[in-house]
Design a protein around this motif. Structure first.
Motif, PDB file in Angstrom:
ATOM      1  N   LEU A   8     -25.499 -26.849  -2.099  1.00 12.67           N
ATOM      2  CA  LEU A   8     -25.141 -28.211  -2.492  1.00 12.67           C
ATOM      3  C   LEU A   8     -25.072 -28.345  -4.011  1.00 12.67           C
ATOM      4  O   LEU A   8     -24.238 -29.086  -4.536  1.00 12.67           O
ATOM      5  N   THR A   9     -25.918 -27.619  -4.712  1.00 12.07           N
ATOM      6  CA  THR A   9     -25.873 -27.617  -6.177  1.00 12.07           C
ATOM      7  C   THR A   9     -24.563 -27.011  -6.663  1.00 12.07           C
ATOM      8  O   THR A   9     -23.905 -27.559  -7.554  1.00 12.07           O
ATOM      9  N   ILE A  10     -24.175 -25.893  -6.072  1.00 11.93           N
ATOM     10  CA  ILE A  10     -22.920 -25.233  -6.453  1.00 11.93           C
ATOM     11  C   ILE A  10     -21.746 -26.152  -6.139  1.00 11.93           C
ATOM     12  O   ILE A  10     -20.842 -26.320  -6.963  1.00 11.93           O
ATOM     13  N   ALA A  11     -21.752 -26.746  -4.949  1.00  7.14           N
ATOM     14  CA  ALA A  11     -20.667 -27.652  -4.568  1.00  7.14           C
ATOM     15  C   ALA A  11     -20.584 -28.826  -5.538  1.00  7.14           C
ATOM     16  O   ALA A  11     -19.485 -29.224  -5.942  1.00  7.14           O
ATOM     17  N   LYS A  28      -7.303 -21.829  -9.267  1.00  5.62           N
ATOM     18  CA  LYS A  28      -8.179 -21.135  -8.331  1.00  5.62           C
ATOM     19  C   LYS A  28      -9.634 -21.412  -8.681  1.00  5.62           C
ATOM     20  O   LYS A  28     -10.005 -21.466  -9.846  1.00  5.62           O
ATOM     21  N   LEU A  29     -10.424 -21.568  -7.653  1.00  5.73           N
ATOM     22  CA  LEU A  29     -11.868 -21.674  -7.841  1.00  5.73           C
ATOM     23  C   LEU A  29     -12.404 -20.293  -8.210  1.00  5.73           C
ATOM     24  O   LEU A  29     -11.762 -19.281  -7.938  1.00  5.73           O
ATOM     25  N   PRO A  30     -13.601 -20.237  -8.766  1.00  7.58           N
ATOM     26  CA  PRO A  30     -14.221 -18.933  -8.966  1.00  7.58           C
ATOM     27  C   PRO A  30     -14.346 -18.229  -7.611  1.00  7.58           C
ATOM     28  O   PRO A  30     -14.526 -18.881  -6.576  1.00  7.58           O
ATOM     29  N   SER A  31     -14.262 -16.922  -7.623  1.00  8.22           N
ATOM     30  CA  SER A  31     -14.384 -16.160  -6.378  1.00  8.22           C
ATOM     31  C   SER A  31     -15.806 -16.267  -5.834  1.00  8.22           C
ATOM     32  O   SER A  31     -16.736 -16.650  -6.557  1.00  8.22           O
ATOM     33  N   GLU A  32     -15.960 -15.909  -4.565  1.00  7.67           N
ATOM     34  CA  GLU A  32     -17.304 -15.885  -3.992  1.00  7.67           C
ATOM     35  C   GLU A  32     -18.189 -14.945  -4.795  1.00  7.67           C
ATOM     36  O   GLU A  32     -19.346 -15.272  -5.086  1.00  7.67           O
ATOM     37  N   SER A  33     -17.642 -13.805  -5.174  1.00  8.08           N
ATOM     38  CA  SER A  33     -18.418 -12.852  -5.974  1.00  8.08           C
ATOM     39  C   SER A  33     -18.811 -13.461  -7.317  1.00  8.08           C
ATOM     40  O   SER A  33     -19.934 -13.262  -7.794  1.00  8.08           O
ATOM     41  N   GLY A  34     -17.896 -14.187  -7.922  1.00 13.07           N
ATOM     42  CA  GLY A  34     -18.187 -14.844  -9.192  1.00 13.07           C
ATOM     43  C   GLY A  34     -19.283 -15.889  -9.046  1.00 13.07           C
ATOM     44  O   GLY A  34     -20.184 -15.974  -9.892  1.00 13.07           O
ATOM     45  N   LEU A  35     -19.214 -16.666  -7.981  1.00 13.76           N
ATOM     46  CA  LEU A  35     -20.258 -17.665  -7.732  1.00 13.76           C
ATOM     47  C   LEU A  35     -21.595 -16.991  -7.449  1.00 13.76           C
ATOM     48  O   LEU A  35     -22.648 -17.470  -7.898  1.00 13.76           O
ATOM     49  N   MET A  36     -21.556 -15.871  -6.738  1.00  7.46           N
ATOM     50  CA  MET A  36     -22.787 -15.133  -6.442  1.00  7.46           C
ATOM     51  C   MET A  36     -23.460 -14.681  -7.736  1.00  7.46           C
ATOM     52  O   MET A  36     -24.682 -14.825  -7.883  1.00  7.46           O
ATOM     53  N   ALA A  51     -17.204 -24.339   1.582  1.00  4.79           N
ATOM     54  CA  ALA A  51     -16.960 -25.044   2.845  1.00  4.79           C
ATOM     55  C   ALA A  51     -17.239 -26.541   2.704  1.00  4.79           C
ATOM     56  O   ALA A  51     -16.529 -27.361   3.297  1.00  4.79           O
ATOM     57  N   VAL A  52     -18.246 -26.896   1.936  1.00  3.03           N
ATOM     58  CA  VAL A  52     -18.550 -28.318   1.709  1.00  3.03           C
ATOM     59  C   VAL A  52     -17.354 -28.999   1.060  1.00  3.03           C
ATOM     60  O   VAL A  52     -16.925 -30.080   1.480  1.00  3.03           O
ATOM     61  N   LEU A  53     -16.783 -28.362   0.035  1.00  6.33           N
ATOM     62  CA  LEU A  53     -15.645 -28.947  -0.674  1.00  6.33           C
ATOM     63  C   LEU A  53     -14.405 -29.003   0.221  1.00  6.33           C
ATOM     64  O   LEU A  53     -13.635 -29.959   0.154  1.00  6.33           O
ATOM     65  N   GLU A  60      -8.567 -26.660  -0.783  1.00  8.27           N
ATOM     66  CA  GLU A  60      -7.963 -26.100   0.424  1.00  8.27           C
ATOM     67  C   GLU A  60      -7.997 -24.591   0.297  1.00  8.27           C
ATOM     68  O   GLU A  60      -7.943 -24.036  -0.803  1.00  8.27           O
ATOM     69  N   GLY A  61      -8.103 -23.947   1.439  1.00  7.70           N
ATOM     70  CA  GLY A  61      -8.138 -22.490   1.459  1.00  7.70           C
ATOM     71  C   GLY A  61      -6.748 -21.916   1.588  1.00  7.70           C
ATOM     72  O   GLY A  61      -5.891 -22.469   2.278  1.00  7.70           O
ATOM     73  N   ARG A  62      -6.545 -20.825   0.885  1.00  5.83           N
ATOM     74  CA  ARG A  62      -5.279 -20.092   0.976  1.00  5.83           C
ATOM     75  C   ARG A  62      -5.586 -18.611   1.028  1.00  5.83           C
ATOM     76  O   ARG A  62      -6.474 -18.134   0.338  1.00  5.83           O
TER      77      ARG A  62
END
Length: 64
Positions: A8-11, A28-36, A51-53, A60-62
């Motif tokens: 929730l903090t990240i979102a 583009k949002l940061p990648s999952e790896s980048g967020l990790m 997923a929250v966003l 939206e996902g692409r």
């Protein structure tokens, strides 16, 4: 007051960046790896944040 879950903090951080224009529409949002790396969380937590966003209709996902 309890600390909110990491996803929730990240979102919230991503939402704020999108709404402020720091991440303009179509960017583009940061990648999952980048967020990790940035938040020191697991891939699952990064996926939940995105997923929250998606659930809020903010992103939206692409494929690719």
């Amino acid at each position: 007051m309890p600390t909110p879950p990491a996803y929730l903090t990240i979102a919230a951080d991503l939402r704020a960046a999108i709404l402020s224009g720091e991440l303009p529409a179509g960017t583009k949002l940061p990648s999952e790896s980048g967020l990790m790396r940035q938040y020191d969380v697991s891939r699952t937590v990064a996926k939940w944040a995105i997923a929250v966003l998606k659930g809020e209709g903010i992103v939206e996902g692409r494929a690719g």
